[in-house]
Design an enzyme around this catalytic site. Structure first.
Site, PDB file in Angstrom:
ATOM      1  N   ASP A  84       0.814  -1.121   0.095  1.00  0.00           N
ATOM      2  CA  ASP A  84       0.028  -0.090   0.052  1.00  0.00           C
ATOM      3  C   ASP A  84       0.851   1.148   0.172  1.00  0.00           C
ATOM      4  OD1 ASP A  84       0.881  -0.617   2.616  1.00  0.00           O
ATOM      5  OD2 ASP A  84      -0.677   0.860   3.581  1.00  0.00           O
ATOM      6  N   GLU A 139       0.000  -1.030   5.580  1.00  0.00           N
ATOM      7  CA  GLU A 139       1.018  -0.697   6.542  1.00  0.00           C
ATOM      8  C   GLU A 139       1.004   0.910   7.072  1.00  0.00           C
ATOM      9  OE1 GLU A 139       4.988   0.895   7.770  1.00  0.00           O
ATOM     10  OE2 GLU A 139       3.620   1.500   6.204  1.00  0.00           O
TER      11      GLU A 139
END
Length: 371
Positions: A84, A139
């Site tokens: 991400d 994350e």
């Protein structure tokens, strides 16, 4: 996903030059909570790579994809990176200016992920170590969404290894350990009154100002751990107080973030912060978030071998990373990836592509070395 959607999946060549793979990953938008498209691409590429090989397995949990070899070697290295990014800012797809690549995720951390995917794809049947590759979601947001944390709960054996590498941007050198992070909400309580008669009230915002002053005067501790120098810091990151434009506020709140060296545990961090804040009966304090740091762990043989392979340069990691999750399991872990971390999350996020090649070459040399 396999039956009728392969034609809609981005095709990734994991064996291609890692610079080209970085560009391909950047061109797949994947802000946190929207990683399905990139997870599909990574999963398909890994499954096609290892199709019908009995000593390699691939799993998917949500938008976290993992693969590992089971060749019975004496050591295992875990290569982990998140898929991400922060929200896009009109900076996808990537663009090149000379030898610099611009785009969301070029630094944090699709270049590191590209290197790890490439090394897994080219060395899974020839590395001197068994390999585990973890490409995980979420994350960049609250820890409760973190894909690596979820994998540690559902499939803890997939985090096991003799050494774990996180592809976080580290300028192509090793950043060891990480700082801990404590975030607290401080609430000041006062008495509401009309601002024309302020003496009848007790301004909560003003009380908060006293504490802010103590934070501004704080002198951070600097500590050397295994040759890695960590600098602590306490900062106000959010302030709120309002009732109306003609009213003395009876409540004011702020969030305070303490980044602490990994030689402190959670209770020690809380005790130190309380000592700095010096709150009295007019305040309440609530712990909003606590993430423990990770010691460098450079004395472990696998970590020492990696340091030698990349030229011996090691520095402390400022900020918190998922190396802490491996440290909790007793697994030495370091941050090692391309990119200047100061460009992470910026609109003009940028990466000198030579660092991608440098990290890939160094990592390949280490993985080919017998423990």
């Amino acid at each position: 996903m396999w039956a009728g959607t392969l034609d809609r999946v981005h095709r990734l060549d994991l064996s291609a030059d890692p610079v080209a793979l970085t560009a391909a990953l950047v061109d797949i938008p994947s802000p946190s909570h929207h990683e399905e498209e990139i997870a599909d691409a990574v999963e398909v590429a890994l499954r096609e790579l290892v199709d019908e090989l009995v000593d390699v397995e691939v799993i998917r949990r949500g938008n976290t994809v993992a693969a590992r070899t089971n060749r019975g070697l004496r050591s295992r290295v875990v290569l982990a990176g998140h898929v991400d990014t922060v929200p896009l800012a009109d900076n996808v797809p990537h663009r090149m200016e000379g030898d610099t690549m611009f785009g969301c995720g070029t630094v944090d951390m699709k270049s590191g992920l590209a290197v790890y995917l490439h090394c897994f794809a080219t060395l899974f049947n020839s590395s001197a170590h068994d390999l585990t590759l973890i490409a995980y979601e979420c994350e960049e947001v609250e820890g409760r969404f973190n894909g690596l944390a979820h994998l540690a709960q559902s499939d803890p054996e997939w985090l096991e290894g003799d050494l774990a590498l996180l592809g976080e941007p580290s300028g192509a050198i090793i950043e060891a350990g990480c700082q801990g992070s404590l975030r607290v909400k401080v609430t000041a309580h006062g008495v509401r009154a009309h601002s024309a008669r302020g003496w009848l009230g007790d301004n909560a915002a003003h009380r908060l100002g006293e504490v802010i002053g103590r934070i501004a005067e704080y002198e951070p501790r600097i500590v050397d751990i295994d040759g890695c120098v960590y600098r602590e810091g306490i900062n106000v990151v959010k302030v709120e107080s309002f009732v109306a434009t003609n009213t003395i506020p009876d409540q004011a709140e702020m969030l305070v973030n303490f980044r602490f060296a990994p030689d402190r545990d959670g209770q020690q961090a809380q005790d130190h912060l309380a000592k700095v804040l010096q709150l009295d009966e007019h305040f309440t304090l609530e712990v909003d978030d606590l993430a423990l740091g990770a010691l460098p762990g450079l004395h472990h043989p696998a970590a020492a071998a990696l340091i030698e392979a990349v030229g011996g340069t090691v520095t402390a990691k400022y900020g918190w990373t998922d190396v802490a999750r491996f440290a909790e399991l007793g697994i030495p872990a370091v941050n090692f990836g391309p990119g200047d971390p100061s460009f992470a999350h910026k609109i003009d996020e940028q990466l000198p592509v030579a660092q991608v090649t440098e990290v890939a070459d160094q990592l390949e040399r280490f993985l080919r070395t017998h423990p």
